[in-house]
Design a protein around this motif. Structure first.
Motif, PDB file in Angstrom:
ATOM      1  N   TRP A 193      37.361 -51.979  21.855  1.00 45.39           N
ATOM      2  CA  TRP A 193      37.611 -52.290  20.452  1.00 45.39           C
ATOM      3  C   TRP A 193      36.521 -53.144  19.817  1.00 45.39           C
ATOM      4  N   GLU A 194      35.438 -53.406  20.524  1.00 47.44           N
ATOM      5  CA  GLU A 194      34.335 -54.136  19.912  1.00 47.44           C
ATOM      6  C   GLU A 194      33.678 -53.265  18.835  1.00 47.44           C
ATOM      7  N   PRO A 195      33.232 -53.860  17.738  1.00 45.78           N
ATOM      8  CA  PRO A 195      32.606 -53.080  16.668  1.00 45.78           C
ATOM      9  C   PRO A 195      31.437 -52.217  17.149  1.00 45.78           C
ATOM     10  N   TYR A 196      30.587 -52.755  18.031  1.00 47.02           N
ATOM     11  CA  TYR A 196      29.441 -51.976  18.507  1.00 47.02           C
ATOM     12  C   TYR A 196      29.910 -50.738  19.262  1.00 47.02           C
ATOM     13  N   ILE A 197      30.907 -50.907  20.125  1.00 45.66           N
ATOM     14  CA  ILE A 197      31.410 -49.775  20.902  1.00 45.66           C
ATOM     15  C   ILE A 197      31.987 -48.717  19.967  1.00 45.66           C
ATOM     16  N   ARG A 198      32.752 -49.136  18.978  1.00 48.71           N
ATOM     17  CA  ARG A 198      33.403 -48.187  18.076  1.00 48.71           C
ATOM     18  C   ARG A 198      32.401 -47.495  17.142  1.00 48.71           C
ATOM     19  N   ARG A 199      31.381 -48.240  16.706  1.00 49.19           N
ATOM     20  CA  ARG A 199      30.459 -47.693  15.705  1.00 49.19           C
ATOM     21  C   ARG A 199      29.244 -46.988  16.305  1.00 49.19           C
ATOM     22  N   VAL A 200      28.789 -47.447  17.463  1.00 54.74           N
ATOM     23  CA  VAL A 200      27.560 -46.908  18.055  1.00 54.74           C
ATOM     24  C   VAL A 200      27.835 -46.088  19.314  1.00 54.74           C
ATOM     25  N   SER A 201      28.620 -46.637  20.230  1.00 56.82           N
ATOM     26  CA  SER A 201      28.841 -45.969  21.518  1.00 56.82           C
ATOM     27  C   SER A 201      29.811 -44.799  21.422  1.00 56.82           C
ATOM     28  N   LYS A 202      30.933 -45.005  20.762  1.00 60.72           N
ATOM     29  CA  LYS A 202      31.969 -43.969  20.726  1.00 60.72           C
ATOM     30  C   LYS A 202      31.493 -42.651  20.122  1.00 60.72           C
ATOM     31  N   PRO A 203      30.708 -42.655  19.026  1.00 56.36           N
ATOM     32  CA  PRO A 203      30.216 -41.378  18.496  1.00 56.36           C
ATOM     33  C   PRO A 203      29.407 -40.584  19.514  1.00 56.36           C
ATOM     34  N   LYS A 204      28.672 -41.260  20.394  1.00 55.68           N
ATOM     35  CA  LYS A 204      27.909 -40.556  21.429  1.00 55.68           C
ATOM     36  C   LYS A 204      28.864 -39.879  22.415  1.00 55.68           C
ATOM     37  N   VAL A 205      29.903 -40.610  22.800  1.00 54.01           N
ATOM     38  CA  VAL A 205      30.879 -40.065  23.741  1.00 54.01           C
ATOM     39  C   VAL A 205      31.590 -38.855  23.133  1.00 54.01           C
ATOM     40  N   LEU A 206      31.996 -38.972  21.877  1.00 56.71           N
ATOM     41  CA  LEU A 206      32.685 -37.874  21.206  1.00 56.71           C
ATOM     42  C   LEU A 206      31.770 -36.664  21.035  1.00 56.71           C
ATOM     43  N   LYS A 207      30.505 -36.923  20.770  1.00 55.61           N
ATOM     44  CA  LYS A 207      29.535 -35.833  20.636  1.00 55.61           C
ATOM     45  C   LYS A 207      29.405 -35.072  21.943  1.00 55.61           C
ATOM     46  N   MET A 208      29.272 -35.800  23.041  1.00 54.95           N
ATOM     47  CA  MET A 208      29.165 -35.161  24.348  1.00 54.95           C
ATOM     48  C   MET A 208      30.407 -34.332  24.661  1.00 54.95           C
ATOM     49  N   ARG A 209      31.587 -34.892  24.399  1.00 53.47           N
ATOM     50  CA  ARG A 209      32.836 -34.166  24.658  1.00 53.47           C
ATOM     51  C   ARG A 209      32.881 -32.852  23.890  1.00 53.47           C
ATOM     52  N   SER A 210      32.455 -32.879  22.635  1.00 56.35           N
ATOM     53  CA  SER A 210      32.548 -31.686  21.800  1.00 56.35           C
ATOM     54  C   SER A 210      31.572 -30.595  22.225  1.00 56.35           C
ATOM     55  N   HIS A 211      30.404 -30.975  22.701  1.00 56.67           N
ATOM     56  CA  HIS A 211      29.371 -29.991  23.049  1.00 56.67           C
ATOM     57  C   HIS A 211      29.552 -29.399  24.437  1.00 56.67           C
ATOM     58  N   VAL A 212      30.092 -30.172  25.375  1.00 46.12           N
ATOM     59  CA  VAL A 212      30.260 -29.657  26.744  1.00 46.12           C
ATOM     60  C   VAL A 212      31.702 -29.881  27.197  1.00 46.12           C
ATOM     61  N   SER A 213      32.644 -29.513  26.363  1.00 47.21           N
ATOM     62  CA  SER A 213      34.052 -29.777  26.647  1.00 47.21           C
ATOM     63  C   SER A 213      34.525 -29.150  27.958  1.00 47.21           C
ATOM     64  N   ALA A 214      33.936 -28.041  28.363  1.00 46.20           N
ATOM     65  CA  ALA A 214      34.337 -27.388  29.614  1.00 46.20           C
ATOM     66  C   ALA A 214      34.004 -28.237  30.831  1.00 46.20           C
ATOM     67  N   LEU A 215      33.083 -29.180  30.682  1.00 41.98           N
ATOM     68  CA  LEU A 215      32.673 -30.032  31.800  1.00 41.98           C
ATOM     69  C   LEU A 215      33.429 -31.354  31.839  1.00 41.98           C
ATOM     70  N   VAL A 216      34.168 -31.652  30.772  1.00 45.88           N
ATOM     71  CA  VAL A 216      34.861 -32.941  30.653  1.00 45.88           C
ATOM     72  C   VAL A 216      36.248 -32.864  31.285  1.00 45.88           C
ATOM     73  N   ARG A 217      36.651 -33.946  31.931  1.00 47.66           N
ATOM     74  CA  ARG A 217      37.988 -34.012  32.516  1.00 47.66           C
ATOM     75  C   ARG A 217      39.027 -33.829  31.392  1.00 47.66           C
ATOM     76  N   PRO A 218      40.072 -33.058  31.650  1.00 48.02           N
ATOM     77  CA  PRO A 218      41.057 -32.716  30.605  1.00 48.02           C
ATOM     78  C   PRO A 218      41.681 -33.937  29.922  1.00 48.02           C
ATOM     79  N   GLU A 219      41.883 -35.036  30.655  1.00 48.86           N
ATOM     80  CA  GLU A 219      42.566 -36.177  30.049  1.00 48.86           C
ATOM     81  C   GLU A 219      41.769 -36.823  28.922  1.00 48.86           C
ATOM     82  N   TYR A 220      40.465 -36.512  28.825  1.00 47.32           N
ATOM     83  CA  TYR A 220      39.659 -37.120  27.765  1.00 47.32           C
ATOM     84  C   TYR A 220      39.548 -36.218  26.539  1.00 47.32           C
ATOM     85  N   LEU A 221      40.177 -35.065  26.588  1.00 46.39           N
ATOM     86  CA  LEU A 221      40.071 -34.113  25.481  1.00 46.39           C
ATOM     87  C   LEU A 221      41.319 -34.079  24.625  1.00 46.39           C
ATOM     88  N   HIS A 222      42.290 -34.941  24.900  1.00 49.40           N
ATOM     89  CA  HIS A 222      43.527 -34.970  24.121  1.00 49.40           C
ATOM     90  C   HIS A 222      43.442 -36.020  23.019  1.00 49.40           C
TER      91      HIS A 222
END
Length: 222
Positions: A193-222
C-alpha cells in the motif's frame, strides 16, 4: 439476507487477495543480507535487471514454475555492494534479480519473454521516474544457447511491434550476483500500500500479467 451473503463474499475475496499477495519467501539472512539459496535438483537459475527490483521480483515470483526470486545487484565492478553504494551510481551495478525456476514447467524462452513485458526495455539508464545506470535493462545470459534465445525473443518482439521504440536492453554474460539486504526481499508484498508500489511498481506487474497471462499462476489473475 442477500446483502449479508454479498458482504461475506466480498470479505472472503479480500482475504483471499491479501493471502495471495502477502505470502513471503522462506529466505535465510546473514549480517543483514540475504543468503543465496542453492538450486534444487533439476532447477535452473536466470538473472535479469529491469528497473527497481521490488517490481521485477514480484513479476518473476508470479510465474508458474518459479520457486524463488532474490533481489540483488549485478553488472558492475564493485565487490559486495550495498543499496547505498549502488544508489550512488558509482559501482556499475544494476538492481537485479536471480530467478530459480523449473525448466520442465517454464522454459528459459518464456522467462525471458515475461521479463521483456515486466518493464520498459526501450528506456536507457532508467525506468519511469527511476533514473540512472542502476535501473538499466539487462539480460545476463549464462551460455551461448541462452544468448541465442534472448536474441530470438527480442527479434520477435520487435518484429511484432510490441513497443513503438527499439529495445535497448543490454546482453551481458553472467559473472556474479550479490544478494541485496533482507529488507529489499519481498518488498512489493510487504509494502503493497505504499504510494511508490501502487503508482510505479504495480503497473509493471499488471502489464506483465496481461501480456503473458498463460505463464502467470492462476491466483494472480483474479
Amino acid at each position: 439476507m442477500m446483502m449479508r451473503s454479498h458482504l461475506r463474499f466480498v470479505i472472503v475475496g479480500l482475504l483471499f487477495f491479501v493471502g495471495c499477495t502477502s505470502v513471503k519467501q522462506d529466505l535465510e539472512s546473514r549480517n543483514g543480507f540475504t543468503v543465496l539459496p542453492a538450486p534444487q535438483k533439476n532447477e535452473k537459475v536466470a538473472n535479469f535487471a529491469g528497473g527497481c527490483f521490488w517490481a521485477m521480483q514480484e513479476c518473476m515470483l508470479e510465474l508458474k514454475g518459479v520457486r524463488k526470486v532474490i533481489s540483488g545487484y549485478a553488472g558492475g565492478w564493485t565487490k559486495n555492494p550495498d543499496y547505498t553504494a549502488v544508489s550512488a551510481k558509482n559501482t556499475g551495478h544494476a538492481e537485479s534479480v536471480q530467478v530459480y525456476y523449473d525448466p520442465a514447467v517454464i522454459s528459459y524462452e518464456q522467462l525471458v519473454s515475461a521479463f521483456f513485458y515486466a518493464h520498459d526495455p526501450t528506456q536507457i539508464d532508467g525506468q519511469g521516474p527511476d533514473l540512472g545506470s542502476d535501473y538499466r535493462s539487462i539480460v545476463f545470459y549464462r551460455s551461448p544457447q541462452e544468448y541465442k534465445i534472448v536474441r530470438a525473443v527480442m527479434d520477435k518482439i520487435e518484429h511484432n511491434h510490441s513497443y513503438a521504440d527499439p529495445l535497448l536492453t543490454e546482453l551481458k554474460p553472467f559473472e556474479v550476483f550479490y544478494p541485496a539486504e533482507t529488507g529489499h526481499q519481498d518488498y512489493y508484498r510487504i509494502h503493497s500500500w505504499e504510494p511508490y508500489i501502487r503508482r510505479v511498481s504495480k503497473p509493471k506487474v499488471l502489464k506483465m500479467r496481461s501480456h503473458v497471462s498463460a505463464l502467470v499462476r492462476p491466483e494472480y489473475l483474479h
